[in-house]
Write an enzyme that holds these catalytic residues in place. Structure first.
Site, PDB file in Angstrom:
ATOM      1  N   ASP A 197     109.864  63.535 -12.949  1.00  0.00           N
ATOM      2  CA  ASP A 197     108.929  62.815 -13.819  1.00  0.00           C
ATOM      3  C   ASP A 197     108.963  61.341 -13.416  1.00  0.00           C
ATOM      4  OD1 ASP A 197     107.171  62.175 -15.810  1.00  0.00           O
ATOM      5  OD2 ASP A 197     108.569  62.497 -17.467  1.00  0.00           O
ATOM      6  N   ASP A 254     101.900  62.766 -12.301  1.00  0.00           N
ATOM      7  CA  ASP A 254     103.205  62.110 -12.251  1.00  0.00           C
ATOM      8  C   ASP A 254     104.395  63.004 -12.557  1.00  0.00           C
ATOM      9  OD1 ASP A 254     102.458  62.393 -14.883  1.00  0.00           O
ATOM     10  OD2 ASP A 254     103.224  60.458 -15.529  1.00  0.00           O
ATOM     11  N   GLU A 255     104.196  64.320 -12.651  1.00  0.00           N
ATOM     12  CA  GLU A 255     105.360  65.182 -12.881  1.00  0.00           C
ATOM     13  C   GLU A 255     105.123  66.574 -12.305  1.00  0.00           C
ATOM     14  OE1 GLU A 255     106.305  66.519 -16.878  1.00  0.00           O
ATOM     15  OE2 GLU A 255     104.362  65.795 -17.602  1.00  0.00           O
TER      16      GLU A 255
END
Length: 366
Positions: free
Chosen positions: A14, A110-111
């Site tokens: 993350d 983003d993860e």
């Protein structure tokens, strides 16, 4: 005698305050400042996409109305998102992941989850792989990421959030039982505020409390999610990492402290929910053709109605206008509403043949 399955090695990566960190990296004058990436607080006001850690100290959080963020942190700097830049960085991050495994399940820009039970470089240690990924992101992109490592997706995701920013947390098999028993219910991934409040009213504050209840009782109280709670509090999560995972829908909903009784109050809530959906569409780089309105009445009766556009869209005004029209077409006289939700789906590119403004087909939401 049960045959124990071999333990998987799952990493959840993350990125730390992703959009804000990219902005601070690219614009040095923003470094160390309370930064909010999202809509402007002026006029009708937008929504916070991401806040820097300097702004988070004041209580600013993603999905918060920008006006509220400005109230909490008056000196915050607001900038509009640059999605093209974030997608470019995200592609580089994905390439770093692919050096170690092809079993990558992206959740957003983003993860992602990574299954490194067997890794390309024969490193063998998921902890070492996570360290190398974090270092590569730092060296090549000048950004930081937090990593959680465990034997399944649920535990890895929780672990990645424990030591942010720049965290590295490993929950090994021997620590799972005690970890889950001590975990507050609101920290369970998938347990929202309303469910957490209900659990606490039942005297359920930690995993240990949940563990005392039978599976049938959990299902009775929480529906199908009860099966999940029963398994997960025991550290059991058999969901595989899905490399070709496709986002089917993006949405947001809210259950109100007091039932809504007027169209004006309901429209005001739709005006608050629609920007959250719009933001999530932008974060995933998606445009949808079908907007679905979910309504749950005070007596717990639930309906969904949808409308399909000719072309895919992520336009906030279009989404909000469609939701309001669906609401107007379905409101029974004098029936209070306890929940409203908006979902966008149907992300394929082919245009639909015609609009279906009042298709009552039921959709699976969220």
């Amino acid at each position: 005698m049960d045959t124990e399955q071999p333990k998987r090695k799952i990493i959840h990566i993350d990125m730390d305050a992703f959009y804000a960190s990219v902005e601070q990296r690219d614009f040095p004058e923003l470094r160390g400042k309370a930064l909010v990436v999202g809509g402007s607080p002026e006029g009708r006001g937008g929504v916070v996409a991401t806040a820097s850690y300097e702004a988070r100290k004041f209580g600013v959080r993603s999905a918060m109305p920008s006006k509220r963020a400005q109230q909490l942190c008056p000196h915050a700097i607001f900038v509009r998102p640059r999605f093209a830049a974030y997608k470019e960085v995200s592609a580089h991050i994905r390439e770093i992941f692919s050096r170690f495994t092809d079993l990558i399940e992206p959740l957003s820009l983003d993860e992602a989850y990574l299954d490194v039970t067997v890794d390309k470089l024969n490193i063998g240690s998921a902890l070492e792989i996570a360290k190398q990924i974090k270092q590569a992101i730092r060296d090549e992109l000048q950004l930081t990421a937090s990593a959680g490592i465990s034997i399944n997706k649920f535990l890895a995701k929780i672990a990645s959030d424990l030591q942010k920013p720049d965290g590295l947390t490993f929950i090994g098999p021997s620590a799972i039982e005690s970890f889950m028993e001590a975990l507050p219910v609101e920290k369970f991934h998938g347990v929202g505020k309303v469910t957490a409040d209900k659990m606490k009213q039942m005297g359920l504050h930690t995993g240990a409390d949940l563990k005392k209840l039978s599976e049938s009782l959990l299902v009775q109280q929480f529906g199908k999610a009860g099966h999940f709670y029963y398994q997960i509090v025991r550290g059991i999560d058999n969901r595989p990492v899905q490399p070709h995972r496709e986002t089917k829908s993006v949405g947001a909903e809210d259950t109100f402290a007091e039932d809504l009784e007027t169209e004006a109050a309901m429209n005001a809530e739709l005006e608050r929910i629609a920007p959250l959906v719009h933001d999530r569409l932008r974060r995933h780089g998606l445009k949808g053709r079908t907007v679905t309105l979910k309504i749950k009445y005070h007596d717990f009766q639930q309906i969904t109605r949808n409308h399909s556009f000719l072309h895919a869209t992520d336009d906030l005004e279009q989404i909000l206008d469609a939701a309001k029209k669906l609401l107007l077409a379905t409101l029974p006289d004098g029936k209070p509403v306890r929940l409203l939700g908006i979902t966008m789906s149907n992300f394929s590119e082919a245009p639909v043949k015609k609009n279906k403004p009042e298709n009552p087909g039921q959709l699976t939401l969220f």
